[in-house]
Design an enzyme around this catalytic site. Structure first.
Site, mmCIF file in Angstrom:
data_model
loop_
_atom_site.group_PDB
_atom_site.id
_atom_site.type_symbol
_atom_site.label_atom_id
_atom_site.label_comp_id
_atom_site.label_asym_id
_atom_site.label_seq_id
_atom_site.Cartn_x
_atom_site.Cartn_y
_atom_site.Cartn_z
ATOM 1 N N ASP A 141 0.844 -1.188 0.000
ATOM 2 C CA ASP A 141 0.000 0.000 0.000
ATOM 3 C C ASP A 141 0.885 1.245 0.000
ATOM 4 O O ASP A 141 1.752 1.399 0.867
ATOM 5 C CB ASP A 141 -0.922 0.001 1.221
ATOM 6 C CG ASP A 141 -1.949 1.113 1.141
ATOM 7 O OD1 ASP A 141 -2.913 0.956 0.376
ATOM 8 O OD2 ASP A 141 -1.789 2.131 1.849
ATOM 9 N N ASN A 149 -2.052 13.206 -5.244
ATOM 10 C CA ASN A 149 -3.131 13.602 -6.147
ATOM 11 C C ASN A 149 -3.634 15.009 -5.837
ATOM 12 O O ASN A 149 -3.890 15.808 -6.749
ATOM 13 C CB ASN A 149 -4.296 12.606 -6.048
ATOM 14 C CG ASN A 149 -4.056 11.341 -6.850
ATOM 15 O OD1 ASN A 149 -3.384 11.352 -7.876
ATOM 16 N ND2 ASN A 149 -4.607 10.229 -6.383
ATOM 17 N N HIS A 154 -4.147 14.490 -10.538
ATOM 18 C CA HIS A 154 -4.299 13.060 -10.800
ATOM 19 C C HIS A 154 -3.371 12.569 -11.919
ATOM 20 O O HIS A 154 -2.993 11.386 -11.933
ATOM 21 C CB HIS A 154 -5.754 12.743 -11.151
ATOM 22 C CG HIS A 154 -6.673 12.845 -9.967
ATOM 23 N ND1 HIS A 154 -6.801 11.842 -9.032
ATOM 24 C CD2 HIS A 154 -7.490 13.843 -9.551
ATOM 25 C CE1 HIS A 154 -7.662 12.201 -8.102
ATOM 26 N NE2 HIS A 154 -8.098 13.418 -8.391
ATOM 27 N N ASP A 158 -1.126 9.367 -11.488
ATOM 28 C CA ASP A 158 -1.097 8.226 -12.418
ATOM 29 C C ASP A 158 0.342 7.895 -12.820
ATOM 30 O O ASP A 158 0.724 6.710 -12.896
ATOM 31 C CB ASP A 158 -1.925 8.532 -13.666
ATOM 32 C CG ASP A 158 -3.421 8.554 -13.385
ATOM 33 O OD1 ASP A 158 -3.827 8.088 -12.306
ATOM 34 O OD2 ASP A 158 -4.180 9.051 -14.240
ATOM 35 N N ASP A 184 -4.410 2.473 -4.906
ATOM 36 C CA ASP A 184 -2.966 2.559 -4.672
ATOM 37 C C ASP A 184 -2.464 1.320 -3.951
ATOM 38 O O ASP A 184 -1.440 1.351 -3.273
ATOM 39 C CB ASP A 184 -2.623 3.817 -3.874
ATOM 40 C CG ASP A 184 -3.321 3.868 -2.518
ATOM 41 O OD1 ASP A 184 -4.184 2.999 -2.268
ATOM 42 O OD2 ASP A 184 -3.008 4.762 -1.721
#
Length: 276
Positions: A141, A149, A154, A158, A184
């Site tokens: 994680d 973000n 975003h 990405d 994520d």
């Protein structure tokens, strides 16, 4: 007229001979209607013999108008067979590529290119069902991903995920199965692996993520929490094993260590549903 008739038939014969290659390719491209294509290939070979025989007949007789008509039909037939087999090869090839693309999209994450949750679960179930050897499951994680973000956008988030996926793929050993199972959250299966080996892999992943990222305006290292669970001692089925790995990952987030191996004394994390 004999030469003209023979030339016309030979044109058709060349079409038949040219049709052999795409016919062979079709047979090796698809199992669907395999026997039917084998029959067609056999018929083409018989036609080739028939064309050669007809050329021999034309060379040994006086050619008349009927022979010319038949020669024209032979020519058209050879061309027709060539066109049909070539078009069939093209169509089957296109369908095969479309099927492979759909299969890839069904089992892979469109952003990172990693296998997705469905593929990961199938591989995990197969390992549980088909092997007596030990293996390890890791949940990864990304820490503090939401601020990336929120701060950089975003698009940058990405890019970060794509870079994490690439670094992880380049780090894990051959035969391991990486996957993106959530926003994520990533996962790794390590077949024929013990806890000691899984810890080494976790440390290598952390080392790679600690290197600064070059993702637009985001130029910082990444930290991730990794939970490790081993089969069969930490779970005899998919749900139990994943819950164990999730508990270990939860403990890794609460501790100063970036990874944690499951043990039965750990506290349960928030509810997680692994039946999806």
């Amino acid at each position: 007229m004999e030469i003209l008739a023979i030339t016309i038939v030979c044109i058709g014969l060349s079409g038949l001979l040219s049709a052999l290659s795409p016919a062979f390719q079709i047979i090796h491209m698809s199992d669907y209607q395999h026997n039917g294509w084998m029959v067609l290939l056999s018929m083409i070979m018989l036609f080739v013999l028939g064309y050669v025989g007809f050329v021999w007949v034309l060379a040994s007789k006086q050619v008349n108008s009927v022979d010319m008509v038949v020669s024209a039909i032979f020519c058209g037939g050879g061309g027709f067979v060539y066109i049909i087999t070539r078009m069939s090869r093209q169509t089957i090839g296109d369908l095969k590529r479309i099927a492979e693309q759909k299969h890839f999209l069904a089992y892979h994450d469109s952003l990172t290119g990693l296998p997705n949750r469905l593929y990961f679960y199938e591989q995990l179930d197969q390992l549980i069902a088909n092997t007596d050897a030990n293996f390890c499951c890791m949940l990864v994680d990304v820490d503090n991903f939401k601020p990336i973000n929120d701060t950089y956008g975003h698009d940058h988030g990405d890019m970060v995920l794509q870079t994490i996926a690439k670094r992880m793929q380049n780090t894990i050993p051959e035969g391991a199965v990486p996957a993106r199972i959530g926003g994520d959250e990533l996962a790794i299966l390590l077949p024929e692996s013990d806890v000691g080996h899984a810890v080494e892999v976790a440390q290598q992943i952390q080392s790679k993520l600690a290197q600064p990222f070059n993702c637009g305006r985001f130029q910082e290292p990444i930290e991730a929490s990794i939970g490790i669970a081993a089969f069969p001692q930490d779970g005899h089925d998919r749900e139990t094993l994943l819950v164990s790995a999730d508990i270990a990952m939860y403990q890794a987030k609460r501790s100063t260590r970036s990874f944690q191996v499951f043990n039965s004394d750990m506290e349960l994390p928030k509810a997680v549903n692994y039946h999806e």
